[in-house]
Design a protein around this motif. Structure first.
Motif, PDB file in Angstrom:
ATOM      1  N   ASN A  54       0.738  -1.282  -0.001  1.00  0.00           N
ATOM      2  CA  ASN A  54      -0.220   0.038   0.012  1.00  0.00           C
ATOM      3  C   ASN A  54       0.703   1.284  -0.108  1.00  0.00           C
ATOM      4  N   SER A  55       2.083   1.141   0.924  1.00  0.00           N
ATOM      5  CA  SER A  55       2.751   2.441   0.747  1.00  0.00           C
ATOM      6  C   SER A  55       3.667   2.529  -0.684  1.00  0.00           C
ATOM      7  N   PHE A  56       3.892   1.517  -1.186  1.00  0.00           N
ATOM      8  CA  PHE A  56       4.543   1.621  -2.437  1.00  0.00           C
ATOM      9  C   PHE A  56       3.511   2.140  -3.571  1.00  0.00           C
ATOM     10  N   ALA A  57       2.425   1.404  -3.507  1.00  0.00           N
ATOM     11  CA  ALA A  57       1.227   1.824  -4.456  1.00  0.00           C
ATOM     12  C   ALA A  57       0.989   3.463  -4.284  1.00  0.00           C
ATOM     13  N   GLN A  58       0.869   3.992  -3.026  1.00  0.00           N
ATOM     14  CA  GLN A  58       0.563   5.535  -2.796  1.00  0.00           C
ATOM     15  C   GLN A  58       1.743   6.207  -3.482  1.00  0.00           C
ATOM     16  N   LYS A  59       2.993   5.700  -3.201  1.00  0.00           N
ATOM     17  CA  LYS A  59       4.224   6.318  -3.941  1.00  0.00           C
ATOM     18  C   LYS A  59       4.003   6.543  -5.596  1.00  0.00           C
ATOM     19  N   ILE A  60       3.805   5.459  -6.032  1.00  0.00           N
ATOM     20  CA  ILE A  60       3.374   5.270  -7.712  1.00  0.00           C
ATOM     21  C   ILE A  60       2.448   6.411  -7.867  1.00  0.00           C
ATOM     22  N   ARG A  61       1.455   6.274  -7.105  1.00  0.00           N
ATOM     23  CA  ARG A  61       0.206   7.080  -7.479  1.00  0.00           C
ATOM     24  C   ARG A  61       0.402   8.712  -7.604  1.00  0.00           C
ATOM     25  N   SER A  62       1.245   9.106  -6.285  1.00  0.00           N
ATOM     26  CA  SER A  62       1.873  10.462  -6.412  1.00  0.00           C
ATOM     27  C   SER A  62       2.722  10.735  -7.566  1.00  0.00           C
ATOM     28  N   GLU A  63       3.485   9.941  -7.868  1.00  0.00           N
ATOM     29  CA  GLU A  63       4.014  10.277  -8.785  1.00  0.00           C
ATOM     30  C   GLU A  63       3.762  10.484 -10.168  1.00  0.00           C
ATOM     31  N   ILE A  64       2.640   9.560 -10.525  1.00  0.00           N
ATOM     32  CA  ILE A  64       1.730   9.542 -11.766  1.00  0.00           C
ATOM     33  C   ILE A  64       0.833  10.958 -11.798  1.00  0.00           C
ATOM     34  N   LEU A  65       0.316  11.349 -10.593  1.00  0.00           N
ATOM     35  CA  LEU A  65      -0.321  12.357 -10.338  1.00  0.00           C
ATOM     36  C   LEU A  65       0.718  13.944 -10.691  1.00  0.00           C
ATOM     37  N   ALA A  66       1.690  13.801 -10.212  1.00  0.00           N
ATOM     38  CA  ALA A  66       2.716  14.926 -10.478  1.00  0.00           C
ATOM     39  C   ALA A  66       2.875  14.784 -11.929  1.00  0.00           C
ATOM     40  N   LEU A  67       3.196  13.848 -12.690  1.00  0.00           N
ATOM     41  CA  LEU A  67       3.349  13.984 -14.041  1.00  0.00           C
ATOM     42  C   LEU A  67       2.027  14.395 -14.819  1.00  0.00           C
ATOM     43  N   ARG A  68       1.048  14.052 -14.336  1.00  0.00           N
ATOM     44  CA  ARG A  68      -0.055  14.525 -15.166  1.00  0.00           C
ATOM     45  C   ARG A  68      -0.285  16.212 -14.982  1.00  0.00           C
ATOM     46  N   GLN A  69      -0.080  16.451 -13.705  1.00  0.00           N
ATOM     47  CA  GLN A  69      -0.184  17.860 -13.338  1.00  0.00           C
ATOM     48  C   GLN A  69       0.773  18.601 -14.080  1.00  0.00           C
ATOM     49  N   GLU A  70       1.970  17.955 -14.389  1.00  0.00           N
ATOM     50  CA  GLU A  70       2.872  18.717 -15.318  1.00  0.00           C
ATOM     51  C   GLU A  70       2.660  18.921 -16.792  1.00  0.00           C
ATOM     52  N   SER A  71       1.961  17.835 -17.205  1.00  0.00           N
ATOM     53  CA  SER A  71       1.391  17.615 -18.445  1.00  0.00           C
ATOM     54  C   SER A  71       0.473  18.678 -18.888  1.00  0.00           C
ATOM     55  N   GLN A  72      -0.355  18.991 -17.692  1.00  0.00           N
ATOM     56  CA  GLN A  72      -1.650  19.963 -18.085  1.00  0.00           C
ATOM     57  C   GLN A  72      -1.020  21.363 -18.404  1.00  0.00           C
ATOM     58  N   ALA A  73       0.349  21.566 -18.305  1.00  0.00           N
ATOM     59  CA  ALA A  73       0.628  22.808 -18.563  1.00  0.00           C
ATOM     60  C   ALA A  73       1.194  23.052 -20.122  1.00  0.00           C
ATOM     61  N   THR A  74       1.195  21.676 -20.445  1.00  0.00           N
ATOM     62  CA  THR A  74       1.712  21.824 -21.779  1.00  0.00           C
ATOM     63  C   THR A  74       0.476  22.358 -23.000  1.00  0.00           C
ATOM     64  N   THR A  75       1.102  23.203 -23.778  1.00  0.00           N
ATOM     65  CA  THR A  75       0.246  24.024 -24.731  1.00  0.00           C
ATOM     66  C   THR A  75       0.262  23.435 -26.086  1.00  0.00           C
ATOM     67  N   ASN A  76       1.454  23.759 -26.577  1.00  0.00           N
ATOM     68  CA  ASN A  76       1.535  23.168 -28.015  1.00  0.00           C
ATOM     69  C   ASN A  76       2.183  21.771 -27.847  1.00  0.00           C
ATOM     70  N   ARG A  77       1.579  20.721 -28.025  1.00  0.00           N
ATOM     71  CA  ARG A  77       1.952  19.397 -28.182  1.00  0.00           C
ATOM     72  C   ARG A  77       2.375  19.070 -29.321  1.00  0.00           C
ATOM     73  N   PRO A  78       3.731  18.299 -29.613  1.00  0.00           N
ATOM     74  CA  PRO A  78       3.990  17.991 -30.868  1.00  0.00           C
ATOM     75  C   PRO A  78       3.473  16.706 -31.273  1.00  0.00           C
ATOM     76  N   LEU A  79       3.158  16.453 -32.547  1.00  0.00           N
ATOM     77  CA  LEU A  79       2.598  15.274 -33.035  1.00  0.00           C
ATOM     78  C   LEU A  79       3.661  14.099 -32.960  1.00  0.00           C
ATOM     79  N   VAL A  80       3.187  12.902 -32.324  1.00  0.00           N
ATOM     80  CA  VAL A  80       4.065  11.874 -32.284  1.00  0.00           C
ATOM     81  C   VAL A  80       3.766  10.654 -32.950  1.00  0.00           C
TER      82      VAL A  80
END
Length: 235
Positions: free
Chosen positions: A90-116
């Motif tokens: 449970n402790s490890f899972a929460q750590k992974i959740r927090s890291e995924i959330l942080a990456l998603r929040q960083e991604s929300q600030a992206t405006t011009n997304r290159p086509l991949v």
């Protein structure tokens, strides 16, 4: 105690000491009976009847589904419950959740997304579609997957289709006997005109296990893809 693994289970390196009891999705029932496991963790079984055979033999198995990023911490918690390490899991899972959330929040600030364009195989040419694990990674890393117009995890594409989409960045998630994708992709007819090719934004030689195998290491994989996208020369 880990009693057995498939031939595809190769991380961490220390796992090489654990006996192999079959291939990915193709366990050997005879080998499983020999190691007498308390529980068998499966992802995908190539033959669905194997599950019935395991049950008939008195083998307890649990299928661990990881189709989305959010499935990873859930899988960790489930495994923790099954093997008696619930607090640690449970402790490890929460750590992974927090890291995924942080990456998603960083991604929300992206405006011009290159086509991949993500190529997962070259013969035939295959890519990933909307809702796939890999497409989710590309989006969180700051890109826009050109395959998102198709609601399939993976699908075959025509070279002309890739040309028409004119992606800014190309990722190749496979190893080819023909050599580096940076050298082979520009040789495809017409592909010299794709922005990713003319700008030199072809990325290969990555550790594909970090993004193609759903698990805790995907956090590191997302960061690598994110850095590659940031480093791309966009026109």
């Amino acid at each position: 105690v880990l009693a057995g693994r498939t031939s595809a289970c190769d991380y961490p390196p220390e796992i090489s000491k654990i006996p192999i009891v079959g291939g990915f999705g193709t366990p050997s029932l005879e080998a499983l009976l020999k190691i007498e496991p308390t529980v068998i963790l499966t992802a995908d079984l190539a033959d669905p009847t194997i599950a019935k055979q395991m049950t008939a033999l008195g083998l307890h198995y649990e299928q661990i589904n990881c189709r989305k990023l959010d499935d990873i911490p859930l899988a960790i918690e489930l495994i923790g419950q099954l093997i008696g390490y619930e607090p640690q899991a449970n402790s490890f899972a929460q750590k992974i959740r927090s890291e995924i959330l942080a990456l998603r929040q960083e991604s929300q600030a992206t405006t011009n997304r290159p086509l991949v364009y993500a190529e997962i195989w070259h013969d035939p040419i295959m890519t990933c579609g909307k809702g796939s694990f890999l497409s989710e990674i590309i989006y969180i890393a700051g890109g826009q997957n050109i395959g998102d117009e198709v609601a399939k995890d993976f699908f075959q594409v025509d070279p002309e289709w890739v040309l028409s989409k004119n992606p800014d960045i190309i990722f190749c998630f496979y190893m080819s006997k023909e050599g580096s994708a940076k050298n082979t992709i520009p040789q495809r007819p017409g592909w010299q005109n794709i922005k990713a090719v003319s700008s030199g934004n072809i990325f290969d030689g990555l550790d594909n296990n970090l993004v193609l195998r759903p698990g805790p290491r995907v956090i590191h994989g997302i960061r690598i893809i994110k850095e590659k996208i940031k480093s791309a020369s966009l026109k």
